[in-house]
Write a protein that holds these residues in place. Sequence first.
Motif, mmCIF file in Angstrom:
data_model
loop_
_atom_site.group_PDB
_atom_site.id
_atom_site.type_symbol
_atom_site.label_atom_id
_atom_site.label_comp_id
_atom_site.label_asym_id
_atom_site.label_seq_id
_atom_site.Cartn_x
_atom_site.Cartn_y
_atom_site.Cartn_z
ATOM 1 N N ALA A 56 -8.215 -14.569 0.884
ATOM 2 C CA ALA A 56 -9.006 -15.215 -0.005
ATOM 3 C C ALA A 56 -9.860 -14.391 -0.746
ATOM 4 O O ALA A 56 -9.658 -14.759 -1.968
ATOM 5 C CB ALA A 56 -9.927 -16.049 0.860
ATOM 6 N N ARG A 57 -10.054 -13.217 -0.625
ATOM 7 C CA ARG A 57 -10.688 -12.384 -1.431
ATOM 8 C C ARG A 57 -9.755 -11.970 -2.499
ATOM 9 O O ARG A 57 -9.864 -11.591 -3.743
ATOM 10 C CB ARG A 57 -11.402 -11.239 -0.593
ATOM 11 N N TYR A 58 -8.398 -11.560 -1.894
ATOM 12 C CA TYR A 58 -7.245 -11.343 -3.023
ATOM 13 C C TYR A 58 -7.056 -12.388 -3.851
ATOM 14 O O TYR A 58 -7.069 -12.059 -5.013
ATOM 15 C CB TYR A 58 -6.044 -10.904 -2.071
ATOM 16 N N LEU A 59 -7.094 -13.513 -3.520
ATOM 17 C CA LEU A 59 -6.751 -14.460 -4.483
ATOM 18 C C LEU A 59 -7.682 -14.778 -5.282
ATOM 19 O O LEU A 59 -7.501 -15.241 -6.596
ATOM 20 C CB LEU A 59 -6.539 -15.820 -3.633
ATOM 21 N N ALA A 60 -9.041 -14.332 -5.141
ATOM 22 C CA ALA A 60 -10.271 -14.803 -5.853
ATOM 23 C C ALA A 60 -10.234 -13.446 -6.831
ATOM 24 O O ALA A 60 -11.078 -13.562 -7.786
ATOM 25 C CB ALA A 60 -11.520 -14.678 -4.914
ATOM 26 N N GLY A 61 -9.459 -12.603 -6.775
ATOM 27 C CA GLY A 61 -9.475 -11.267 -7.518
ATOM 28 C C GLY A 61 -10.628 -10.384 -7.247
ATOM 29 O O GLY A 61 -10.610 -9.402 -8.058
ATOM 30 N N GLU A 62 -11.086 -10.422 -6.052
ATOM 31 C CA GLU A 62 -12.258 -9.595 -5.642
ATOM 32 C C GLU A 62 -11.368 -8.085 -5.203
ATOM 33 O O GLU A 62 -12.286 -7.264 -5.105
ATOM 34 C CB GLU A 62 -13.093 -10.180 -4.366
ATOM 35 N N THR A 63 -10.406 -8.196 -4.791
ATOM 36 C CA THR A 63 -9.488 -7.219 -4.054
ATOM 37 C C THR A 63 -8.211 -6.891 -4.618
ATOM 38 O O THR A 63 -7.843 -7.800 -5.458
ATOM 39 C CB THR A 63 -9.618 -7.084 -2.750
ATOM 40 N N ARG A 64 -7.525 -5.842 -4.877
ATOM 41 C CA ARG A 64 -6.131 -5.565 -5.259
ATOM 42 C C ARG A 64 -5.407 -4.963 -4.128
ATOM 43 O O ARG A 64 -6.064 -4.839 -3.209
ATOM 44 C CB ARG A 64 -6.365 -4.509 -6.351
ATOM 45 N N SER A 65 -3.921 -5.344 -4.289
ATOM 46 C CA SER A 65 -3.061 -5.101 -3.355
ATOM 47 C C SER A 65 -2.971 -3.466 -3.554
ATOM 48 O O SER A 65 -2.946 -2.897 -4.657
ATOM 49 C CB SER A 65 -1.825 -5.795 -3.419
ATOM 50 N N VAL A 66 -2.469 -2.727 -2.424
ATOM 51 C CA VAL A 66 -1.975 -1.477 -2.325
ATOM 52 C C VAL A 66 -0.624 -1.364 -1.692
ATOM 53 O O VAL A 66 -0.523 -2.129 -0.634
ATOM 54 C CB VAL A 66 -3.029 -0.760 -1.700
ATOM 55 N N SER A 67 0.224 -0.657 -2.146
ATOM 56 C CA SER A 67 1.412 -0.472 -1.569
ATOM 57 C C SER A 67 1.358 0.298 -0.191
ATOM 58 O O SER A 67 0.460 0.982 -0.047
ATOM 59 C CB SER A 67 2.389 0.389 -2.370
ATOM 60 N N ALA A 68 2.310 -0.078 0.793
ATOM 61 C CA ALA A 68 2.192 0.443 2.065
ATOM 62 C C ALA A 68 2.411 1.944 1.912
ATOM 63 O O ALA A 68 1.787 2.975 2.366
ATOM 64 C CB ALA A 68 3.520 0.289 2.708
ATOM 65 N N ALA A 69 3.324 2.659 0.825
ATOM 66 C CA ALA A 69 3.416 4.082 0.824
ATOM 67 C C ALA A 69 2.066 4.603 0.160
ATOM 68 O O ALA A 69 1.585 5.696 0.876
ATOM 69 C CB ALA A 69 4.483 4.451 -0.399
ATOM 70 N N ASP A 70 1.322 3.892 -0.781
ATOM 71 C CA ASP A 70 0.040 4.349 -1.188
ATOM 72 C C ASP A 70 -0.949 4.454 -0.120
ATOM 73 O O ASP A 70 -1.851 5.377 0.218
ATOM 74 C CB ASP A 70 -0.575 3.649 -2.318
ATOM 75 N N ARG A 74 -2.856 7.785 1.719
ATOM 76 C CA ARG A 74 -4.314 8.005 1.781
ATOM 77 C C ARG A 74 -4.781 8.447 3.271
ATOM 78 O O ARG A 74 -5.498 9.165 3.360
ATOM 79 C CB ARG A 74 -4.934 6.716 1.244
ATOM 80 N N VAL A 75 -4.230 7.616 3.972
ATOM 81 C CA VAL A 75 -4.438 7.658 5.497
ATOM 82 C C VAL A 75 -4.134 9.190 5.779
ATOM 83 O O VAL A 75 -4.829 10.116 6.450
ATOM 84 C CB VAL A 75 -3.888 6.756 6.571
ATOM 85 N N ARG A 76 -3.108 9.590 5.470
ATOM 86 C CA ARG A 76 -2.501 11.163 5.927
ATOM 87 C C ARG A 76 -3.385 12.113 5.277
ATOM 88 O O ARG A 76 -3.722 12.997 5.806
ATOM 89 C CB ARG A 76 -1.011 11.055 5.555
ATOM 90 N N ALA A 77 -4.031 11.506 4.104
ATOM 91 C CA ALA A 77 -4.660 12.646 3.307
ATOM 92 C C ALA A 77 -6.031 12.983 4.200
ATOM 93 O O ALA A 77 -6.569 13.853 4.321
ATOM 94 C CB ALA A 77 -4.844 12.301 1.830
ATOM 95 N N ARG A 78 -6.451 11.625 4.699
ATOM 96 C CA ARG A 78 -7.815 11.947 5.325
ATOM 97 C C ARG A 78 -7.781 12.463 6.592
ATOM 98 O O ARG A 78 -8.569 13.228 7.023
ATOM 99 C CB ARG A 78 -8.206 10.346 5.636
ATOM 100 N N ILE A 79 -6.505 12.341 7.190
ATOM 101 C CA ILE A 79 -6.282 12.874 8.588
ATOM 102 C C ILE A 79 -6.265 14.357 8.421
ATOM 103 O O ILE A 79 -6.655 15.158 9.183
ATOM 104 C CB ILE A 79 -5.269 12.319 9.127
ATOM 105 N N ALA A 80 -5.497 14.626 7.329
ATOM 106 C CA ALA A 80 -5.124 16.124 6.973
ATOM 107 C C ALA A 80 -6.583 16.902 6.444
ATOM 108 O O ALA A 80 -6.854 17.786 7.043
ATOM 109 C CB ALA A 80 -4.085 16.300 5.851
#
Length: 82
Positions: A56-70, A74-80
Amino acid sequence: MSLTMHEIEAEARHLTPAERADLAQRLFASIEDEEAAGSEAEVEQAWLEEADRRYARYLAGETRSVSAADALARVRARIAGR
């Protein structure tokens, strides 16, 4: 016709101590199984509700999508960085 709890208890007292202990363990296990199943259903329902909120937040334009690769990068960078 099913037996009452008192009738079942009376019958169970005719079992050997080992048999009663086994019966008690089985009864406790059945309770734990039911509680775990309830917890799993509650967790699943909570995740469904969260997914609905996020969509619902995505449809309302409150958030944006992020590709799985991105997202994984990000997760790998945080872990590292730990």
